[in-house]
Write a protein that holds these residues in place. Structure first.
Motif, mmCIF file in Angstrom:
data_model
loop_
_atom_site.group_PDB
_atom_site.id
_atom_site.type_symbol
_atom_site.label_atom_id
_atom_site.label_comp_id
_atom_site.label_asym_id
_atom_site.label_seq_id
_atom_site.Cartn_x
_atom_site.Cartn_y
_atom_site.Cartn_z
ATOM 1 N N PHE A 183 0.830 -1.203 0.000
ATOM 2 C CA PHE A 183 0.000 0.000 0.000
ATOM 3 C C PHE A 183 0.865 1.254 0.000
ATOM 4 O O PHE A 183 0.519 2.251 -0.631
ATOM 5 N N LYS A 184 1.984 1.215 0.734
ATOM 6 C CA LYS A 184 2.911 2.355 0.732
ATOM 7 C C LYS A 184 3.361 2.659 -0.694
ATOM 8 O O LYS A 184 3.404 3.817 -1.112
ATOM 9 N N GLU A 185 3.697 1.605 -1.449
ATOM 10 C CA GLU A 185 4.097 1.786 -2.838
ATOM 11 C C GLU A 185 2.976 2.433 -3.651
ATOM 12 O O GLU A 185 3.206 3.348 -4.450
ATOM 13 N N LEU A 186 1.748 1.973 -3.428
ATOM 14 C CA LEU A 186 0.606 2.537 -4.133
ATOM 15 C C LEU A 186 0.388 3.993 -3.752
ATOM 16 O O LEU A 186 0.180 4.852 -4.618
ATOM 17 N N TRP A 187 0.442 4.293 -2.457
ATOM 18 C CA TRP A 187 0.222 5.664 -1.978
ATOM 19 C C TRP A 187 1.240 6.625 -2.601
ATOM 20 O O TRP A 187 0.883 7.706 -3.070
ATOM 21 N N GLU A 188 2.510 6.213 -2.628
ATOM 22 C CA GLU A 188 3.543 7.091 -3.165
ATOM 23 C C GLU A 188 3.432 7.233 -4.681
ATOM 24 O O GLU A 188 3.814 8.268 -5.242
ATOM 25 N N SER A 189 2.885 6.223 -5.347
ATOM 26 C CA SER A 189 2.696 6.338 -6.792
ATOM 27 C C SER A 189 1.654 7.400 -7.120
ATOM 28 O O SER A 189 1.681 7.995 -8.196
ATOM 29 N N ILE A 190 0.744 7.645 -6.174
ATOM 30 C CA ILE A 190 -0.327 8.624 -6.384
ATOM 31 C C ILE A 190 0.053 9.991 -5.833
ATOM 32 O O ILE A 190 -0.202 11.024 -6.458
ATOM 33 N N ASN A 191 0.693 9.994 -4.649
ATOM 34 C CA ASN A 191 0.899 11.244 -3.914
ATOM 35 C C ASN A 191 2.333 11.755 -3.892
ATOM 36 O O ASN A 191 2.590 12.811 -3.337
ATOM 37 N N GLY A 192 3.268 11.019 -4.475
ATOM 38 C CA GLY A 192 4.644 11.487 -4.522
ATOM 39 C C GLY A 192 5.579 10.656 -3.658
ATOM 40 O O GLY A 192 5.153 9.992 -2.710
ATOM 41 N N PRO A 193 6.884 10.695 -3.949
ATOM 42 C CA PRO A 193 7.849 9.807 -3.298
ATOM 43 C C PRO A 193 8.035 10.032 -1.804
ATOM 44 O O PRO A 193 8.458 9.125 -1.094
ATOM 45 N N ASP A 194 7.756 11.221 -1.302
ATOM 46 C CA ASP A 194 7.951 11.498 0.124
ATOM 47 C C ASP A 194 6.639 11.548 0.903
ATOM 48 O O ASP A 194 6.616 11.902 2.075
ATOM 49 N N SER A 195 5.559 11.189 0.253
ATOM 50 C CA SER A 195 4.244 11.364 0.872
ATOM 51 C C SER A 195 3.990 10.402 2.024
ATOM 52 O O SER A 195 3.247 10.724 2.952
ATOM 53 N N TRP A 196 4.570 9.208 1.977
ATOM 54 C CA TRP A 196 4.387 8.280 3.092
ATOM 55 C C TRP A 196 5.182 8.733 4.315
ATOM 56 O O TRP A 196 4.689 8.730 5.437
ATOM 57 N N GLN A 197 6.400 9.143 4.089
ATOM 58 C CA GLN A 197 7.252 9.595 5.193
ATOM 59 C C GLN A 197 6.666 10.826 5.876
ATOM 60 O O GLN A 197 6.851 11.025 7.080
ATOM 61 N N ALA A 198 5.928 11.654 5.141
ATOM 62 C CA ALA A 198 5.318 12.849 5.724
ATOM 63 C C ALA A 198 4.298 12.499 6.799
ATOM 64 O O ALA A 198 4.019 13.307 7.690
ATOM 65 N N ASN A 199 3.707 11.302 6.722
ATOM 66 C CA ASN A 199 2.785 10.785 7.732
ATOM 67 C C ASN A 199 1.658 11.773 8.064
ATOM 68 O O ASN A 199 1.453 12.136 9.227
ATOM 69 N N PRO A 200 0.906 12.206 7.057
ATOM 70 C CA PRO A 200 -0.160 13.173 7.323
ATOM 71 C C PRO A 200 -1.350 12.524 8.019
ATOM 72 O O PRO A 200 -1.520 11.296 7.972
#
Length: 269
Positions: free
Chosen positions: A216-233
């Motif tokens: 899912f992390k891979e999917l999320w970053e494919s949609i929201n950008g490479p640093d979007s998971w680490q941002a932990n919004p």
């Protein structure tokens, strides 16, 4: 009951149609949220400068008796505000997807072509790009998802519950109970064990994961950008049920309670 149109990619539409997806995560922003019970424009949201990185999650109820969950955040002026989801349990979400309008008779007798007839013009029908993803398919001037009208939606869901978490809270969940599965992650069985992959990959390949959260992390970053998971919004999580199937946990279909707090002051405890 309120209805909310939400944009979904073709991969997520496929996950819905395949019965794999029953929830969706949306970042806490002006489009998805109410501030102290009131709508807010994107421009005003950005000007407010909410400190979402240090905001706290409260499952409610608030001191005024409004149900949670909500995010308690300070803005640039150092005042504290409660941020609620626009979508509430008992509301409905309809899926906006890539589509095209065609004369209704064109596919009336076609096998396997899903279409929705315009209730105000029975000569016009809507067809969906996802259904034409095969060799030899006709080429249409596909309309972007954002322009889909409500009548054309073929996927509509009741909102069973609304949750509020940090994106990375998914980490550490047991694979069998992981929310990543509800987000549409594929699971495959192999002689070495179970493996997972995201719709971003389209099919099993060497990038399969042993933890569905990694997929899912891979999917999320494919949609929201490479640093979007680490941002932990902070994210709103909508648990969904196809319309017509009543869940035992489904709340009343009446209008959700309105937040009575007004903007501009401190949201005191």
């Amino acid at each position: 009951m309120k209805e909310h149109g939400k944009l979904f990619s073709t991969a997520m539409v496929q996950a819905f149609l395949g019965g794999r997806k029953n929830q969706t995560r949306r970042t806490v922003d002006a489009h998805n949220s109410l501030v102290d019970g009131n709508g807010i424009s994107k421009k005003r949201w950005e000007a407010a400068g909410f400190d979402l990185a240090n905001a706290s999650i409260d499952n409610g109820p608030s001191p005024a008796g409004n149900p949670g969950p909500y995010l308690k955040a300070t803005c640039a002026e150092a005042t504290t505000h409660r941020i609620y989801s626009r979508v509430q349990p008992g509301d409905r979400i309809w899926v906006k997807e890539a589509h095209a309008f065609v004369p209704e008779p064109a596919y009336r007798r076609s096998v396997g072509i899903v279409q929705t007839i315009n209730p105000d013009d029975d000569y016009e029908a809507c067809v969906y790009r996802e259904n034409f993803d095969f060799d030899g398919a006709p080429s249409f001037p596909w309309r972007p998802s954002m322009f889909m009208p409500r009548w054309a939606a073929r996927l509509v869901f009741d909102v069973i519950s609304v949750r509020l978490e940090r994106l990375n809270d998914m980490e550490g969940q047991h694979p069998l109970d992981s929310d990543a599965i509800g987000e549409g992650i594929f699971k495959i069985h192999h002689w070495r064990g179970e493996y997972y992959y995201s719709a971003f990959n389209s099919k099993p390949d060497p990038r399969n994961w042993q933890d569905p959260t990694d997929a899912f992390k891979e999917l999320w970053e494919s949609i929201n950008g490479p640093d979007s998971w680490q941002a932990n919004p902070p994210v709103w999580i909508y648990d969904l049920q196809p319309v017509g199937i009543k869940s035992k946990t489904m709340p009343s279909q009446g209008a959700p309670a309105e937040c009575t707090l007004l903007g501009g002051g401190n949201a005191t405890d």
